[in-house]
Motif scaffolding. Structure first.
Motif, PDB file in Angstrom:
ATOM      1  N   LYS A  11      37.093  35.397  51.088  1.00 37.91           N
ATOM      2  CA  LYS A  11      37.580  34.918  49.781  1.00 37.91           C
ATOM      3  C   LYS A  11      39.049  35.278  49.712  1.00 37.91           C
TER       4      LYS A  11
ATOM      5  N   THR B  17      40.951  26.246  43.436  1.00 30.57           N
ATOM      6  CA  THR B  17      39.684  25.818  42.849  1.00 30.57           C
ATOM      7  C   THR B  17      39.803  25.682  41.342  1.00 30.57           C
ATOM      8  N   THR B  18      40.409  26.675  40.715  1.00 34.18           N
ATOM      9  CA  THR B  18      40.572  26.662  39.259  1.00 34.18           C
ATOM     10  C   THR B  18      41.357  25.427  38.822  1.00 34.18           C
ATOM     11  N   SER B 218      45.109  34.009  32.135  1.00 32.10           N
ATOM     12  CA  SER B 218      44.291  34.030  30.917  1.00 32.10           C
ATOM     13  C   SER B 218      42.867  34.396  31.298  1.00 32.10           C
TER      14      SER B 218
HETATM   15  N1  LIG Z   1      45.248  31.134  35.038  1.00 27.86           N
HETATM   16  C1  LIG Z   1      44.383  32.067  35.429  1.00 27.86           C
HETATM   17  N2  LIG Z   1      44.204  33.167  34.661  1.00 27.86           N
HETATM   18  C2  LIG Z   1      43.346  34.126  35.047  1.00 27.86           C
HETATM   19  N3  LIG Z   1      42.595  34.096  36.153  1.00 27.86           N
HETATM   20  C3  LIG Z   1      42.722  33.039  36.948  1.00 27.86           C
HETATM   21  C4  LIG Z   1      43.612  31.958  36.650  1.00 27.86           C
HETATM   22  N4  LIG Z   1      43.515  31.037  37.625  1.00 27.86           N
HETATM   23  C5  LIG Z   1      42.599  31.504  38.509  1.00 27.86           C
HETATM   24  N5  LIG Z   1      42.113  32.705  38.096  1.00 27.86           N
HETATM   25  C6  LIG Z   1      41.139  33.559  38.788  1.00 27.86           C
HETATM   26  O1  LIG Z   1      41.762  34.047  39.958  1.00 27.86           O
HETATM   27  C7  LIG Z   1      40.854  34.016  41.051  1.00 27.86           C
HETATM   28  C8  LIG Z   1      41.430  33.107  42.127  1.00 27.86           C
HETATM   29  O2  LIG Z   1      41.453  31.767  41.694  1.00 27.86           O
HETATM   30  P1  LIG Z   1      40.793  30.609  42.588  1.00 27.86           P
HETATM   31  O3  LIG Z   1      39.501  31.071  43.143  1.00 27.86           O
HETATM   32  O4  LIG Z   1      40.813  29.363  41.798  1.00 27.86           O
HETATM   33  O5  LIG Z   1      41.884  30.524  43.734  1.00 27.86           O
HETATM   34  P2  LIG Z   1      41.749  29.760  45.121  1.00 27.86           P
HETATM   35  O6  LIG Z   1      43.123  29.481  45.575  1.00 27.86           O
HETATM   36  O7  LIG Z   1      40.822  28.616  44.971  1.00 27.86           O
HETATM   37  O8  LIG Z   1      41.071  30.889  46.050  1.00 27.86           O
HETATM   38  P3  LIG Z   1      40.598  30.673  47.589  1.00 27.86           P
HETATM   39  O9  LIG Z   1      41.878  30.847  48.365  1.00 27.86           O
HETATM   40  O10 LIG Z   1      39.603  31.776  47.855  1.00 27.86           O
HETATM   41  O11 LIG Z   1      40.001  29.312  47.669  1.00 27.86           O
HETATM   42  C9  LIG Z   1      39.529  33.517  40.503  1.00 27.86           C
HETATM   43  O12 LIG Z   1      38.727  34.639  40.226  1.00 27.86           O
HETATM   44  C10 LIG Z   1      39.920  32.788  39.231  1.00 27.86           C
HETATM   45  O13 LIG Z   1      38.924  32.822  38.264  1.00 27.86           O
END
Ligand SMILES: Nc1ncnc2c1ncn2[C@@H]1O[C@H](COP(=O)(O)OP(=O)(O)OP(=O)(O)O)[C@@H](O)[C@H]1O
Ligand SMILES: Nc1ncnc2c1ncn2[C@@H]1O[C@H](COP(=O)(O)OP(=O)(O)OP(=O)(O)O)[C@@H](O)[C@H]1O
Ligand SMILES: [Mg+2]
Ligand SMILES: [Mg+2]
Lengths: 258, 258
Positions: A11, B17-18, B218
């Motif tokens: 992750k 992902t977010t 957030s």
């Molecule tokens: N704007 C935000 N405010 C707070 N927390 C956030 C925000 N955006 C993402 N997160 C949180 O930060 C973490 C990382 O985000 P996310 O999983 O979307 O990243 P990702 O780039 O898809 O990660 P990976 O590289 O593992 O695919 C998650 O736990 C998500 O809930």
């Protein structure tokens, strides 16, 4: 006896690099001799330790792909006696593909570390990229212990099964000594119920493997790398620095024989 | 005309992902028809959209490796009219290795999407794992646009050069239409000077490609997936939800012809 520990979790952004750098800094400040091996092509650990890693510099890539001795790659970390680093350069991005056809492709790092004199070291910490490809497998084969940082966020638990299965596979086929010795909860944000739910879940699932110390989310931790420092030296009184010192102490106390 | 957009950045945890999930939710709430393709073996996007993706279920893996039509994989997102998802299962973890010897290994996703009727869609958003391997390359070949989420933290800028080079390589050899249309600044924490420094750096480097809207850090954003929801439906009044709605509006206004 030198402890060789891989810091892995596919992750992304869970604090692998931050944990490798700050545990290493704290252990070395308390007298241990520590080597950080940066296996992530992005070279974040090399940056945080202020170690040169521009394209063309000798790096871990050369040890993995060209059998270059690690002694030619390892360099002292400026201002941190007892701490050294084998940096990553961008060449490492091609290593996963280049290693595929090679003989003993999973144990190239093991050979490099065995040829290196670890008797003068107390810890080798290996920082991994966010994937379970040949670079992370090399790290799992080379190590005796795995430290898994788990971010106190919802997605944190999703990929764990895959990681545990990979560790089992490596232990079964490539490295019988490998065990998950440590789990560290990171980026704990006390304002959210979610963080304590994840922490409780992880503790009930993994028991004593989880360090008592939890690393809080702390802005100073994320600022430190922009000064080429660990948070331990950047702001020793910050909650993040204090937690990493605590975690290092707990880690040191846990003997591998336990 | 359907816009096919890949959300990529090999740095882990930057909000890929977010961003995929919350832009998709917001666009579909405003009447667009959106398909999210989950190319990350961890299946975080599938989880956040509350779409079944246990082992053995038909998934994107089957489309990539066995030429299974996407129509058999795509499923409607519960409670979100106009939004559908092609989920990822853990099998996808093996796809990168399985694809290596295959014919046209970089364009398996393109073939799957071309065989699918995209005329009934306005957007296809492809979520990528944190690496630049064959899964991300497949996504870059299939898309016309790349959206790069950049976390407002120090390490965010380190891996960008590698990502830009990979996009150039794909455009040069595999997909001449590909361009970086959008950069989105994520997890902006107003309490730190570092965040505004990174944001200024990115704007001065990339200019108008960077959306004006910045996504703040957030807590509600990170809580939403534990309820199988986007933040748009979980807490529409939160700063994170408002920002993603704004970003979706800005994205929709920017026509690809610009
Ligand atoms: N704007 C935000 N405010 C707070 N927390 C956030 C925000 N955006 C993402 N997160 C949180 O930060 C973490 C990382 O985000 P996310 O999983 O979307 O990243 P990702 O780039 O898809 O990660 P990976 O590289 O593992 O695919 C998650 O736990 C998500 O809930
Ligand atoms: N305790 C903490 N408090 C605040 N920020 C943190 C903390 N730990 C890590 N960070 C920040 O979160 C981001 C992700 O951490 P880090 O890069 O160490 O994760 P990683 O698992 O090594 O990521 P990758 O998967 O890309 O290798 C970085 O910007 C880092 O500075
Ligand atoms: Mg890292
Ligand atoms: Mg993701």
């Amino acid at each position: 006896r030198c402890r060789i520990m891989t810091i892995a979790n596919q992750k992304g952004g869970v604090g692998k690099t931050t944990t490798a750098v700050n545990l290493a800094a704290s252990l070395s400040q308390h007298g241990s001799r520590v080597l950080v091996v940066d296996l992530d092509p992005q070279g974040n650990a090399s940056t945080a330790l202020d170690v040169e890693h521009h394209v063309g510099r000798v790096s871990v890539y050369n040890s993995l792909v060209e059998d270059r001795p690690l002694t030619e790659v390892v360099t002292a970390v400026p201002g941190m006696p007892g701490l050294s680093c084998a940096p990553a350069t961008i060449d490492l991005a091609g290593a996963e593909i280049e290693l595929v056809p090679m003989v003993a492709r999973e144990s190239r790092l093991t050979r490099a570390i065995e040829a290196f004199d670890v008797s003068a070291l107390d810890y080798v910490l290996i920082d991994c990229p966010p994937s379970l490809g040949l670079l992370t497998v090399n790290a799992l084969v080379a190590a005796e212990e795995v430290l898994i940082p788990i971010q106190c966020e919802y997605y944190a638990l999703e990929g764990l099964e895959q990681l545990l299965r990979t560790v089992d596979l490596v232990r079964g086929h490539l490295n019988g000594r490998l065990r998950i010795s440590t789990i560290l909860l990171t980026m704990y944000d006390g304002r959210t119920r979610l963080a304590s739910q994840v922490a409780d879940d992880v503790r009930s699932h993994f028991g004593d493997v989880v360090l008592r110390t939890i690393i809080p989310r702390s802005v100073r931790v994320s600022e430190a790398p922009s000064y080429g420092q660990s948070v331990i030296t950047y702001d020793p009184a910050s909650s993040g620095a204090i937690a990493y010192v605590e975690a290092a102490r707990e880690l040191a106390m846990r003997s591998v024989l336990s």
